[in-house]
Design a protein around this motif. Structure first.
Motif, mmCIF file in Angstrom:
data_model
loop_
_atom_site.group_PDB
_atom_site.id
_atom_site.type_symbol
_atom_site.label_atom_id
_atom_site.label_comp_id
_atom_site.label_asym_id
_atom_site.label_seq_id
_atom_site.Cartn_x
_atom_site.Cartn_y
_atom_site.Cartn_z
ATOM 1 N N GLU A 265 11.099 -3.332 -0.423
ATOM 2 C CA GLU A 265 10.750 -3.295 -1.394
ATOM 3 C C GLU A 265 10.557 -1.106 -1.667
ATOM 4 O OE1 GLU A 265 8.555 -6.803 -2.983
ATOM 5 O OE2 GLU A 265 7.236 -5.638 -2.001
ATOM 6 N N LEU A 266 10.311 -1.070 -0.522
ATOM 7 C CA LEU A 266 9.829 0.641 -0.021
ATOM 8 C C LEU A 266 10.975 1.194 -0.249
ATOM 9 C CD1 LEU A 266 7.373 0.282 2.253
ATOM 10 C CD2 LEU A 266 6.942 1.203 -0.401
ATOM 11 N N LYS B 279 8.880 -8.842 -9.036
ATOM 12 C CA LYS B 279 8.279 -9.310 -8.191
ATOM 13 C C LYS B 279 7.590 -10.535 -9.478
ATOM 14 C CE LYS B 279 5.976 -8.398 -4.162
ATOM 15 N NZ LYS B 279 4.577 -7.542 -3.862
ATOM 16 N N ARG C 230 12.277 1.341 -4.140
ATOM 17 C CA ARG C 230 11.757 2.152 -4.528
ATOM 18 C C ARG C 230 12.286 3.527 -5.061
ATOM 19 N NH1 ARG C 230 5.010 2.896 -3.580
ATOM 20 N NH2 ARG C 230 5.438 4.351 -5.317
ATOM 21 N N TRP D 130 4.159 -3.564 -0.067
ATOM 22 C CA TRP D 130 4.840 -3.602 -0.791
ATOM 23 C C TRP D 130 5.537 -3.811 0.532
ATOM 24 C CZ3 TRP D 130 6.213 -3.369 -5.677
ATOM 25 C CH2 TRP D 130 5.171 -2.313 -6.543
ATOM 26 N N ASN D 131 6.788 -4.868 0.790
ATOM 27 C CA ASN D 131 7.382 -4.630 1.983
ATOM 28 C C ASN D 131 8.582 -3.922 2.461
ATOM 29 O OD1 ASN D 131 9.828 -5.744 0.886
ATOM 30 N ND2 ASN D 131 9.205 -7.765 0.241
ATOM 31 N N PRO E 32 9.796 -2.580 -8.654
ATOM 32 C CA PRO E 32 9.437 -4.406 -7.442
ATOM 33 C C PRO E 32 8.459 -4.334 -8.457
ATOM 34 C CG PRO E 32 10.135 -1.847 -6.574
ATOM 35 C CD PRO E 32 9.535 -1.620 -7.917
ATOM 36 N N GLY E 33 7.016 -4.254 -8.479
ATOM 37 C CA GLY E 33 5.957 -5.209 -9.084
ATOM 38 C C GLY E 33 7.190 -5.795 -10.085
ATOM 39 N N ASN F 65 -0.947 0.633 2.118
ATOM 40 C CA ASN F 65 0.682 -0.446 2.464
ATOM 41 C C ASN F 65 0.874 -1.974 2.046
ATOM 42 O OD1 ASN F 65 1.395 2.502 2.585
ATOM 43 N ND2 ASN F 65 0.753 2.570 5.534
#
Length: 160
Positions: free
Chosen positions: A152-153, A93, A156, A148-149, A89-90, A145
């Motif tokens: 995204e979690l 982004k 992941r 990540w929204n 996710p990073g 936490n």
């Protein structure tokens, strides 16, 4: 990859957190495989997760029955898979900030139901297993936490 970054990634993926997640996933997969494939041939699929930091996995089948199989996945391998799902996710982004055109080839798939804007699929329904993993993650002591929204979690842990 520099050693500082690798160490940071490993600190975000402690074995004592990853091992129960891996067991949860592999238990479900092995039950499914045994119920749907192996038991129909009087066989059995088993697995083991040695506490070994090496990034390695293997499969043993036995000469007496090709449907008797043992999968061995070192926890180092599970940790590496988790780290890759953790960084995805990073990475996405970062691509979005750089104006990456995720949808450049969408036209050729215009009738497909899996198309979405950007790099993280929106509105993905979390399975019970993924929901459980997210709750475990959110309860790690000292975990803020904030990075990540929820989408995204879900992405992941679904990837993991």
């Amino acid at each position: 990859m520099n050693s500082t970054l690798k160490e940071l990634e490993r600190n975000c993926a402690p074995i004592d957190f990853i091992e129960p997640l891996a067991q949860l996933v592999l238990d479900g997969l092995s039950v499914w495989a045994n119920d749907n494939i192996y038991s129909k041939h009087s066989g059995c699929l088993t697995y083991e997760l040695p506490l070994d930091g090496n990034i390695n996995a293997g499969c043993t089948s036995y000469h007496d029955s090709r449907y008797r199989t043992k999968i061995t996945i070192n926890l180092g391998m599970i940790q590496e898979i988790y780290i890759q799902s953790f960084t995805y996710p990073g990475y996405i982004k970062n691509l979005e900030r750089g104006n990456w055109n995720f949808n450049a080839i969408d036209e050729s798939f215009s009738d497909a139901e899996f198309l979405f804007e950007g790099g993280i699929p929106p509105r993905v329904s979390a399975s019970d297993t993924v929901t459980y993993m997210i709750e475990l993650y959110k309860n790690i002591p000292g975990n803020s936490n904030s990075m990540w929204n929820d989408e995204e979690l879900i992405c992941r842990f679904t990837m993991f």
